[in-house]
Design a protein around this motif. Structure first.
Motif, short mmCIF file in Angstrom:
data_model
loop_
_atom_site.label_atom_id
_atom_site.label_comp_id
_atom_site.label_asym_id
_atom_site.label_seq_id
_atom_site.Cartn_x
_atom_site.Cartn_y
_atom_site.Cartn_z
N SER A 4 -8.38 1.44 -5.47
CA SER A 4 -9.00 2.06 -7.04
C SER A 4 -9.17 1.55 -8.23
O SER A 4 -9.13 0.12 -7.46
CB SER A 4 -8.31 2.68 -6.88
OG SER A 4 -6.45 1.50 -7.35
N LYS A 59 -4.48 3.24 -2.05
CA LYS A 59 -4.34 2.25 -3.37
C LYS A 59 -4.79 1.14 -3.79
O LYS A 59 -6.25 0.94 -4.81
CB LYS A 59 -2.62 1.79 -3.92
CG LYS A 59 -2.86 1.14 -5.19
CD LYS A 59 -1.19 0.57 -5.43
CE LYS A 59 -0.44 -0.41 -4.24
NZ LYS A 59 0.26 -0.91 -5.16
N TYR A 95 -6.82 -1.35 -8.70
CA TYR A 95 -6.28 -2.13 -8.23
C TYR A 95 -6.58 -3.61 -8.45
O TYR A 95 -6.06 -4.84 -8.07
CB TYR A 95 -7.30 -1.74 -6.50
CG TYR A 95 -6.19 -2.77 -5.53
CD1 TYR A 95 -4.93 -2.96 -5.27
CD2 TYR A 95 -6.78 -3.89 -4.68
CE1 TYR A 95 -3.77 -2.92 -3.78
CE2 TYR A 95 -6.00 -4.35 -3.88
CZ TYR A 95 -4.91 -4.21 -2.99
OH TYR A 95 -3.90 -4.93 -2.51
N ASN A 102 -8.45 7.52 0.94
CA ASN A 102 -7.95 7.12 -0.73
C ASN A 102 -6.14 6.17 -1.12
O ASN A 102 -5.89 6.59 -1.28
CB ASN A 102 -7.59 8.25 -1.66
CG ASN A 102 -9.31 9.30 -1.45
OD1 ASN A 102 -10.03 8.92 -1.67
ND2 ASN A 102 -9.01 10.18 -1.26
N GLU A 120 0.61 -0.99 -0.07
CA GLU A 120 0.27 -0.23 0.48
C GLU A 120 0.85 1.58 0.23
O GLU A 120 1.96 1.46 0.40
CB GLU A 120 -0.63 0.26 1.06
CG GLU A 120 -1.68 0.95 1.03
CD GLU A 120 -3.21 1.66 0.15
OE1 GLU A 120 -2.69 2.40 -0.68
OE2 GLU A 120 -3.59 0.43 -0.28
N GLU A 121 0.34 2.44 -1.31
CA GLU A 121 1.73 3.47 -1.21
C GLU A 121 0.78 4.58 -0.19
O GLU A 121 2.08 5.26 -0.07
CB GLU A 121 1.42 3.76 -2.34
CG GLU A 121 2.22 3.12 -3.58
CD GLU A 121 1.47 3.02 -4.73
OE1 GLU A 121 0.81 3.94 -4.76
OE2 GLU A 121 2.22 2.00 -6.07
#
Length: 113
Positions: free
Chosen positions: A42, A39, A45, A37, A12-13
């Motif tokens: 998204s 990743k 993903y 929000n 996870e960023e």
């Protein structure tokens, strides 16, 4: 190396906000992670969220207590709770957080008592 994953093998960023509470005895407590929000939510993903995995050179810690927050019917945030039940589990969690914090610019502020 210290990273957070929601699916094994996919880092996870987004760096979360983390709030911790601990019993005065030190025997148990919890940390609540807030991801805005991430990743993992998204559309690109394409993987199922199976838990939150805290991974470093000592191994892996896992929690399945992952909740989505929705705005206008769309998941925008994740709230994850990690619980420890012994001083040893707390020490292990803190070693992970120290590594993760150094790598991702997180600081620690102790609450006033």
């Amino acid at each position: 190396m210290a990273q957070i994953e929601f699916t094994r093998g996919i880092q996870e960023e987004i760096v979360p906000e983390v709030r911790m509470t601990r019993a005065k005895s030190g025997n148990n407590g919890k940390a609540v992670f807030f991801f805005e929000n991430p990743k993992a939510l998204s559309p690109e993903y394409g993987e199922e969220i199976t838990g939150m995995y805290l991974v470093d050179e000592e191994g892996e810690m896992v929690t399945r207590d992952v909740k989505g927050r929705f705005i206008n019917g769309k998941a925008t945030h994740l709230e994850v709770t990690y619980v420890w039940k012994s001083p040893e589990e707390f020490d292990r969690f803190m070693r992970f957080m120290e590594r993760y914090g150094k790598e991702n610019g997180l600081g620690f502020n102790k609450a006033e008592e």
